[in-house]
Design an enzyme around this catalytic site. Structure first.
Site, PDB file in Angstrom:
ATOM      1  N   LYS A 134      -3.481  45.179  43.396  1.00  0.00           N
ATOM      2  CA  LYS A 134      -3.068  44.036  44.219  1.00  0.00           C
ATOM      3  C   LYS A 134      -2.788  44.492  45.647  1.00  0.00           C
ATOM      4  O   LYS A 134      -3.131  43.810  46.614  1.00  0.00           O
ATOM      5  CB  LYS A 134      -1.829  43.380  43.622  1.00  0.00           C
ATOM      6  CG  LYS A 134      -1.278  42.235  44.468  1.00  0.00           C
ATOM      7  CD  LYS A 134      -0.108  41.535  43.812  1.00  0.00           C
ATOM      8  CE  LYS A 134       0.410  40.407  44.693  1.00  0.00           C
ATOM      9  NZ  LYS A 134       1.497  39.631  44.062  1.00  0.00           N
ATOM     10  N   TYR A 216     -35.923  37.278  41.092  1.00  0.00           N
ATOM     11  CA  TYR A 216     -35.739  35.880  40.695  1.00  0.00           C
ATOM     12  C   TYR A 216     -35.716  35.851  39.179  1.00  0.00           C
ATOM     13  O   TYR A 216     -35.854  36.886  38.510  1.00  0.00           O
ATOM     14  CB  TYR A 216     -36.841  34.968  41.256  1.00  0.00           C
ATOM     15  CG  TYR A 216     -38.259  35.438  41.013  1.00  0.00           C
ATOM     16  CD1 TYR A 216     -38.902  35.203  39.794  1.00  0.00           C
ATOM     17  CD2 TYR A 216     -38.967  36.097  42.013  1.00  0.00           C
ATOM     18  CE1 TYR A 216     -40.197  35.628  39.568  1.00  0.00           C
ATOM     19  CE2 TYR A 216     -40.272  36.524  41.801  1.00  0.00           C
ATOM     20  CZ  TYR A 216     -40.878  36.293  40.576  1.00  0.00           C
ATOM     21  OH  TYR A 216     -42.160  36.710  40.356  1.00  0.00           O
ATOM     22  N   HIS A 285     -45.737  37.388  26.840  1.00  0.00           N
ATOM     23  CA  HIS A 285     -44.859  36.214  26.743  1.00  0.00           C
ATOM     24  C   HIS A 285     -43.992  36.264  25.482  1.00  0.00           C
ATOM     25  O   HIS A 285     -43.917  35.315  24.707  1.00  0.00           O
ATOM     26  CB  HIS A 285     -45.667  34.920  26.803  1.00  0.00           C
ATOM     27  CG  HIS A 285     -46.353  34.703  28.119  1.00  0.00           C
ATOM     28  ND1 HIS A 285     -45.683  34.678  29.320  1.00  0.00           N
ATOM     29  CD2 HIS A 285     -47.665  34.541  28.421  1.00  0.00           C
ATOM     30  CE1 HIS A 285     -46.538  34.489  30.309  1.00  0.00           C
ATOM     31  NE2 HIS A 285     -47.754  34.409  29.792  1.00  0.00           N
ATOM     32  N   ARG A 528     -36.226  35.416   5.065  1.00  0.00           N
ATOM     33  CA  ARG A 528     -37.108  34.864   6.096  1.00  0.00           C
ATOM     34  C   ARG A 528     -36.710  35.452   7.450  1.00  0.00           C
ATOM     35  O   ARG A 528     -35.614  35.991   7.620  1.00  0.00           O
ATOM     36  CB  ARG A 528     -37.022  33.340   6.133  1.00  0.00           C
ATOM     37  CG  ARG A 528     -35.767  32.797   6.782  1.00  0.00           C
ATOM     38  CD  ARG A 528     -35.746  31.285   6.807  1.00  0.00           C
ATOM     39  NE  ARG A 528     -34.619  30.799   7.593  1.00  0.00           N
ATOM     40  CZ  ARG A 528     -34.177  29.547   7.574  1.00  0.00           C
ATOM     41  NH1 ARG A 528     -34.766  28.655   6.790  1.00  0.00           N
ATOM     42  NH2 ARG A 528     -33.154  29.194   8.332  1.00  0.00           N
TER      43      ARG A 528
END
Length: 532
Positions: A134, A216, A285, A528
């Site tokens: 602080k 970006y 992708h 699964r």
């Protein structure tokens, strides 16, 4: 100048304190740290001598005193503050060197009890850190041994710390307090009434450190940054060392993670009944578009590339073995965004010297073991939803040969069992609905991310045909059960002779009967692998 030193982790502290003493800085310390410095023949004033009050309650109370916090909190530019210090004969503390009780390390140990955890909650340490941070304009607060060298160099050069340095130290100090309190909150809010510890605490506190800003995000109008876990698992993507190439983009990192997670699931030797060797994964992708194993990097890459040469253009390539010159020469023939491997020969790196934009990452393989961390994997997965988080244990299930349940009349050959396990391993990393054709240790066709399992099957067969690959005698993995026999018929029609799927459908018997009718092998995995 006065330096108050109180550390649990004493890495480098004696050398640092000796250097401070050589600069004429007075050393003040507590308990074990004071004894360590005294044993090193350094002049040190114990905090108990400073406060005139002995340490008590097994060391729980020692620095919670105005003689300490007054010296930390007094603003040097406020005359009233300095007058108060003079009145009460309090010296300023100009450097605070501190780290906290090892709470995180304690609760990470097997068999840690609630009592152990509570006793490792630091009170005085965080209070001093907050006071010093602080008052950052007047106090330099060091909370990590890695800060010692830079601070010492600045003190030697300038005789004091720059404001920018003190502010940066204060930010790091508050970050450390946040991390510490978050760890305490996570642990304590996970304690159940019966004393057991929940994987999902009542409050979840994220503790991540920024690695870098990115140009970006997923699209050019979005902003992004990469963060890592406070303690990243060895063998995970954020431990990579970039050897060459452009800065990684948001999409590069996401795809690289998909490729690395898949390829490191293949190891050499035999695991779970699957004979494994060099492996290559090509991702585009976020989906594997080619996966193969071979004798070396060249063979594994060449087979993986055959699956889908079109999608491999501009893809992400990951290897689980050293890349040598012959493999590098073959890979260099295509456009690749990111290339990852645990090691590269000098000759392999030389091949890519002229391809300066190729991002080359070297990542050590995880050490291996039973825990997710030892396997270089996340223990938990998190997905952001509107004003909330979905949390789940990560899908780290590994299927072994002994787990398979053969439900068809026709029995698989040993070679087919190997291909079934290979196909299942790949399907785990393909977006749902996933259908993966394989044969001979390589993917032949991959259908990913469709709303209909039939469409995924058709797309996989179309891609195989486009690549000139014959599906006759192939095996197929489906990441979830076939709800109807039509999906099975599609894959059998194009040449599949073995199918692995989780089972669990209301129509399992109908689908199994269809397999027998078509004369193909059907194996159930019992689990699964939805991947959304």
């Amino acid at each position: 100048m006065n330096a108050l030193i109180s550390v649990s982790d004493k890495t480098g502290i004696v050398d640092f304190a000796r250097a401070l003493h050589a600069l004429g800085i007075k050393l003040i310390s507590t308990g074990g740290t004071a004894r360590l410095l005294a044993d090193a023949q350094l002049p040190v004033t114990e905090v108990a001598e400073l406060t005139g009050f002995p340490e008590m309650l097994d060391g729980r109370v020692k620095t919670l005193h105005p003689m300490v916090h007054g010296g930390l909190l007094a603003r040097r530019d406020v005359p009233e503050h300095m007058a108060a210090l003079k009145t009460h004969q309090i010296d300023t503390v100009d450097l605070l060197v501190i780290n906290l009780y090892p709470f995180e390390a304690t609760v990470a140990k097997a068999g840690c009890t609630l009592e152990d955890a509570i006793e490792n909650i630091d009170i005085g340490g965080p209070a001093m850190v907050r006071s010093g941070a602080k008052n950052w304009k007047d106090v330099g607060v060091l909370t990590d041994a890695e800060q010692y060298a830079g601070v010492l160099e600045e003190l030697k050069t300038d005789g004091k710390l720059k404001d920018a340095t003190k502010f940066a130290l204060a930010v790091a100090a508050f970050n450390r307090i946040s991390q510490y309190d978050g760890a305490i909150s996570d642990y304590l809010s996970g304690i159940q009434p019966d004393g057991a510890h929940s994987l999902f605490p009542a409050q979840a506190n994220g503790r991540f450190v920024k690695v870098q800003d990115l140009r970006y995000g997923e699209n050019s109008h979005q902003q992004a940054a990469l963060y890592r876990d406070l303690f990243p698992a060895p063998g995970s993507l954020v431990t990579a060392r970039q050897l060459q190439g452009k800065e990684l983009s948001y999409n590069n990192i996401a795809d690289a993670d998909a490729a690395w997670e898949c390829v490191k699931s293949f190891t050499t030797g035999t695991k779970g009944g699957l004979e494994q060797s060099a492996a290559c994964v090509i991702v585009k992708h976020a989906n594997p578009c080619g996966v193969a194993v071979g004798a070396d990097a060249l063979e594994a890459y060449s087979k993986a590339f055959k699956t889908d040469p079109t999608s491999a253009f501009g893809g992400i390539i990951a290897l689980n073995c050293t890349l040598d010159e012959s493999g590098a020469q073959q890979i260099a023939k295509q456009f690749v965004e990111v290339l990852m491997a645990p090691a590269f020969t000098p000759a392999a790196l030389e091949v890519f010297k002229t391809k300066v934009n190729v991002r080359i990452l070297q990542i050590d393989l995880p050490p291996g073991g039973d825990s997710a961390r030892q396997q270089g994997r996340n223990q938990m997965d998190v997905k952001r939803v509107g004003s909330g988080l979905l949390m789940q244990t990560a899908d780290n299930h590994e299927l072994a040969l002994a787990d398979l349940k053969i439900v068809s009349k026709l029995q698989p050959t040993p070679a087919q069992l190997q291909d079934l396990l290979f196909a299942w391993k790949v399907a785990k990393y393909v977006k749902s609905n996933a259908i993966v054709f394989c044969g001979g240790g390589m993917t032949l066709g991959v259908g990913a991310g469709q709303m209909s399992r039939i469409d995924s099957a058709r797309i996989a067969s179309i891609k195989a045909a486009n690549a000139g690959l014959d599906l006759t005698g192939s095996v197929v993995a489906s990441d979830a059960f076939f709800p109807f026999r039509d999906g099975l018929d599609v894959v059998v029609d194009v040449g599949a002779t073995c199918v692995i799927q989780p089972g669990g459908s209301m129509r399992d018997e109908e689908v199994i009967a269809a397999a027998d009718e078509r004369g193909v092998v059907m194996v159930l995995s019992g689990v699964r692998h939805f991947r959304h």
